[in-house]
Design an enzyme around this catalytic site. Structure first.
Site, PDB file in Angstrom:
ATOM      1  CD  GLU A 203       1.876  -5.748   8.158  1.00  0.00           C
ATOM      2  OE1 GLU A 203       2.073  -6.976   8.043  1.00  0.00           O
ATOM      3  OE2 GLU A 203       2.609  -4.886   7.632  1.00  0.00           O
TER       4      GLU A 203
ATOM      5  CG  HIS B 152      -0.120  -0.048   2.513  1.00  0.00           C
ATOM      6  ND1 HIS B 152       0.477   1.069   3.065  1.00  0.00           N
ATOM      7  CD2 HIS B 152       0.203  -1.073   3.326  1.00  0.00           C
ATOM      8  CE1 HIS B 152       1.108   0.741   4.164  1.00  0.00           C
ATOM      9  NE2 HIS B 152       0.965  -0.570   4.343  1.00  0.00           N
TER      10      HIS B 152
END
Length: 190
Positions: free
Chosen positions: A85, A12
């Site tokens: 994550e 990202h």
């Protein structure tokens, strides 16, 4: 690795916490101005690739990156909770220096043994299992871009490249919005 659909992966765009060197794990932090610019650059790079969908972690920073790319390329966005994550537990919100100072034994054990984790945190092996499960589902379909996070990219590189996790270079996928192609050597930067 059996033949399958083209799978590209990218971390990202940056957040303020990333820029400050803090582990944010499951914190749902949005992209910074720099992160939005990185996502727009990724979208430009994606225009020349033959993908048909964008898959993303549900966390804001990944989701926003995926939406910027998808909007620019006219692609649908799909979420997978397995692409999120690592849960850093008590290490969440700390810099690498703070972790090394406050949790030296836990850090050493965690980075050297994939099945261990500090109490309340997720092990690297657990992250690997869920990330590989998600990537395999995606690879079974159409060509796609996967927008995820640092640890998921590192474990994907280790798994698909048959590299022991402790030996996975820390430079792989560390940069935000850099395209990687999944191959039998792990992740190859494009």
């Amino acid at each position: 690795m059996e033949p399958s659909a083209l799978t590209l992966l990218a971390r990202h765009g940056a957040t303020r916490a990333n820029e400050a060197g803090v582990r944010i794990g499951l914190s749902d932090e949005p992209l910074s101005a720099r992160g939005r610019a990185q996502a727009r650059s990724l979208a430009s790079a994606m225009r020349a690739t033959p993908v048909h969908a964008v898959w993303t972690s549900p966390l804001a920073r990944a989701r926003q990156t995926a939406e910027i790319v998808a909007r620019a390329c006219g692609l649908p966005v799909h979420e997978s909770h397995d692409l999120r994550e690592m849960d850093y537990g008590p290490l969440e919100g700390l810099s690498e220096e703070e972790i090394a100072r406050r949790f030296p034994e836990e850090r050493r054990a965690w980075s050297g043994e994939p099945t261990l984790a500090p109490p309340g945190a997720e092990s690297i092996a657990t992250v690997r299992d869920r990330v590989v499960r998600a990537i395999e589902r995606i690879r079974a379909g159409e060509a796609a871009l996967v927008v995820t996070h640092l640890v998921p990219l590192r474990v994907a590189h280790a798994h698909y490249g048959s590299i022991p996790i402790p030996l996975t270079p820390s430079v792989i996928a560390a940069e935000h919005c850099v395209l990687h192609r999944l191959s039998t050597r792990g992740l190859e930067r494009l």
